[in-house]
Design a protein around this motif. Structure first.
Motif, PDB file in Angstrom:
ATOM      1  N   ALA A  91      17.669  70.612 -71.314  1.00 47.24           N
ATOM      2  CA  ALA A  91      16.463  70.222 -70.582  1.00 47.24           C
ATOM      3  C   ALA A  91      16.605  70.462 -69.079  1.00 47.24           C
ATOM      4  O   ALA A  91      15.712  71.033 -68.444  1.00 47.24           O
ATOM      5  CB  ALA A  91      16.165  68.747 -70.861  1.00 47.24           C
ATOM      6  N   LEU A 127      10.160  69.060 -74.832  1.00 44.09           N
ATOM      7  CA  LEU A 127      10.856  69.092 -73.531  1.00 44.09           C
ATOM      8  C   LEU A 127       9.847  69.036 -72.396  1.00 44.09           C
ATOM      9  O   LEU A 127      10.019  68.296 -71.436  1.00 44.09           O
ATOM     10  CB  LEU A 127      11.667  70.386 -73.387  1.00 44.09           C
ATOM     11  N   ALA A 146      14.388  73.022 -66.596  1.00 42.21           N
ATOM     12  CA  ALA A 146      13.691  72.622 -65.365  1.00 42.21           C
ATOM     13  C   ALA A 146      14.109  73.548 -64.219  1.00 42.21           C
ATOM     14  O   ALA A 146      13.263  74.029 -63.455  1.00 42.21           O
ATOM     15  CB  ALA A 146      14.022  71.169 -65.044  1.00 42.21           C
ATOM     16  N   PRO A 201      14.075  62.462 -80.121  1.00 42.72           N
ATOM     17  CA  PRO A 201      13.968  62.806 -78.696  1.00 42.72           C
ATOM     18  C   PRO A 201      14.483  64.217 -78.465  1.00 42.72           C
ATOM     19  O   PRO A 201      15.304  64.716 -79.244  1.00 42.72           O
ATOM     20  CB  PRO A 201      14.867  61.778 -78.003  1.00 42.72           C
ATOM     21  N   ARG A 254       6.728  67.949 -72.338  1.00 42.21           N
ATOM     22  CA  ARG A 254       5.977  66.703 -72.131  1.00 42.21           C
ATOM     23  C   ARG A 254       6.899  65.498 -72.178  1.00 42.21           C
ATOM     24  O   ARG A 254       6.436  64.363 -72.255  1.00 42.21           O
ATOM     25  CB  ARG A 254       4.849  66.591 -73.145  1.00 42.21           C
ATOM     26  N   LYS A 255       8.210  65.748 -72.157  1.00 43.88           N
ATOM     27  CA  LYS A 255       9.227  64.692 -72.174  1.00 43.88           C
ATOM     28  C   LYS A 255       8.927  63.679 -73.284  1.00 43.88           C
ATOM     29  O   LYS A 255       9.008  62.478 -73.099  1.00 43.88           O
ATOM     30  CB  LYS A 255       9.296  63.989 -70.819  1.00 43.88           C
TER      31      LYS A 255
END
Ligand code: CMP
Length: 413
Positions: free
Chosen positions: A359, A336, A363, A302, A338-339
């Protein structure tokens, strides 16, 4: 016109007090003056309590006290004024941004550095020594200016759960030792062990290995228990010390270089920004060093952050090819955006100094600087298209989401 000048002044004040950095000589000077003031003040507080010195130079000490309190009050007012420029608070209304800032630990320390003195004079305390504890709290202001103290605080915060666990263990040990000693010695020495709270005093001095010697067991069973308590105390104290030392050294290690304004300004994607905007980006980035051969990003993991290369070279292990990225390039943005999960391994070819953008900060940055956001998205898209994928290379989530790499035979659409 005046408004613009006001904004420029505010920005400069913000840079001086809140941003600093090795490049800004004026900011460094302001920081040094404040540190010197804190140190002079602490020395004055200590000397003032020595009757011969305090009595003879009372006027000087009062002048130092009033002078420093005035400087700290101005510093506090300016910090609150410029609080709206803090990136995380920038999207709040000015009042909310300032109130949020004032509720933070740093601002509370700043407030305590002058408010008690002002209050003392307002309420007419002629003896400023009454406020000596508050005045010594100014020591905490030094923590604001010391990266080492920041690291220590972070280490304590990170390990707070482990530290609370050791504190609970220690409390359990004190209660057990005190209760047992109360049962053994209460008839022989009622004045020292006649109740559990009395015996707890003995337990604390024994477990901390201080042992004043004013309360000692006389029976054989009591002495046996005292020996066991001393040994347990040694082991118990080693535990939190070890936890803090390990976390502190880890924290110091990850901060072994500081992200500077100049480093950020060299990254091509940030070159279009104004100086003040680069300053803001600098504050979002965390430093990380990686030795040659170190794995930075693992395919399938992740994603929590993306990376900008301050120095060194990394290799992206795209299936079927290896892409090298050097100083000024960035990576780790695809997952990051496209999560999702990391699309490739990234390994340090040489020792690398990386600037890490979390992250949430990415944003925020893309909201504040849409062109940078668009550029990062465009690079991610180009990389996605460039990656030649065999079906077996697809991540499970890609198979599910219908993102079909096999539809792009050579991946370069
Ligand atoms: P991410 O998927 O988060 O983690 C692996 C990173 O490798 C990826 O983001 C990109 O930043 C980078 N990457 C993937 N493919 C390429 C490519 N073809 N060229 C350069 N970098 C790439």
């Amino acid at each position: 016109m005046r408004d613009r000048r006001g904004q420029t002044l505010k920005r400069r004040a913000y840079d001086l007090l809140e941003v600093g950095g090795a490049e800004d000589g004026a900011a460094r000077a302001v920081e040094r003056v404040l540190v010197v003031l804190v140190v002079v003040n602490l020395v004055a507080v200590l000397l003032e309590t020595v009757p011969e010195i305090g009595g003879r130079h009372a006027l000087l000490f009062t002048a130092i006290e009033v002078g420093t309190a005035a400087v700290f009050a101005v510093e506090y007012a300016v910090r609150v004024w410029v609080a709206t420029l803090h990136l995380p608070l920038a999207r709040l209304s000015p009042t909310r941004a300032r109130l949020t800032y004032m509720a933070g630990p740093g601002a509370i320390i700043d407030l305590l550095s002058f408010a008690p003195t002002v209050l003392g004079f307002a309420l007419g305390f002629s003896d400023v020594n009454v406020l000596v504890v508050f005045r010594l709290l100014r020591f905490l202001k030094l923590a604001r200016y010391s990266p080492g103290m920041h690291s220590l605080m972070t280490a304590l915060r990170t390990e707070r759960r482990a530290l609370v666990a050791t504190a609970v263990l220690m409390l359990g040990l004190i209660l057990t030792a005190a209760t047992l000693m109360y049962l053994i010695e209460r008839h022989g020495q009622p004045e020292r062990f006649g109740s559990i709270p009395l015996a707890m005093y003995w337990a604390v001095t024994t477990l901390t290995t201080v042992g004043y010697g004013d309360a000692v067991p006389l029976t054989a069973a009591g002495k046996l228990l005292a020996g066991a308590t001393m040994l347990a105390g040694l082991c118990m104290f080693a535990l939190p010390v070890g936890i803090i030392a390990t976390a502190f050294s880890r924290e110091i290690h990850t901060r072994d270089f500081v992200v500077t304004w100049g480093m950020v300004a060299r990254v091509p994607i940030f070159q279009q920004l104004q100086a003040a905007e680069i300053t803001e980006v600098t504050r979002l980035l965390r430093a990380q060093t990686v030795a040659a051969g170190g794995l930075i990003v693992r395919r399938g993991d992740p994603a929590l952050a993306m990376y900008f290369i301050a120095s060194g070279t990394v290799e992206v292990d795209v299936p079927g090819q290896a892409v090298r990225l050097g100083e000024g390039a960035f990576f780790g943005e695809m997952a990051l955006l496209r999560k999702g999960r990391r699309s490739a391994d990234v390994v340090a070819v040489t020792a690398c100094r990386l600037m890490v953008l979390e992250a949430a900060d990415l944003a925020m940055l893309t909201v504040r600087q849409p062109e940078i956001g668009a550029h990062i998205r465009a690079v991610a898209e180009a990389r996605r298209r460039a990656a030649p994928r065999a079906r077996g290379d697809l991540l499970p989530e890609e198979l599910q989401s219908g993102e079909r790499g096999r539809d792009e035979p050579d991946g370069r659409g």
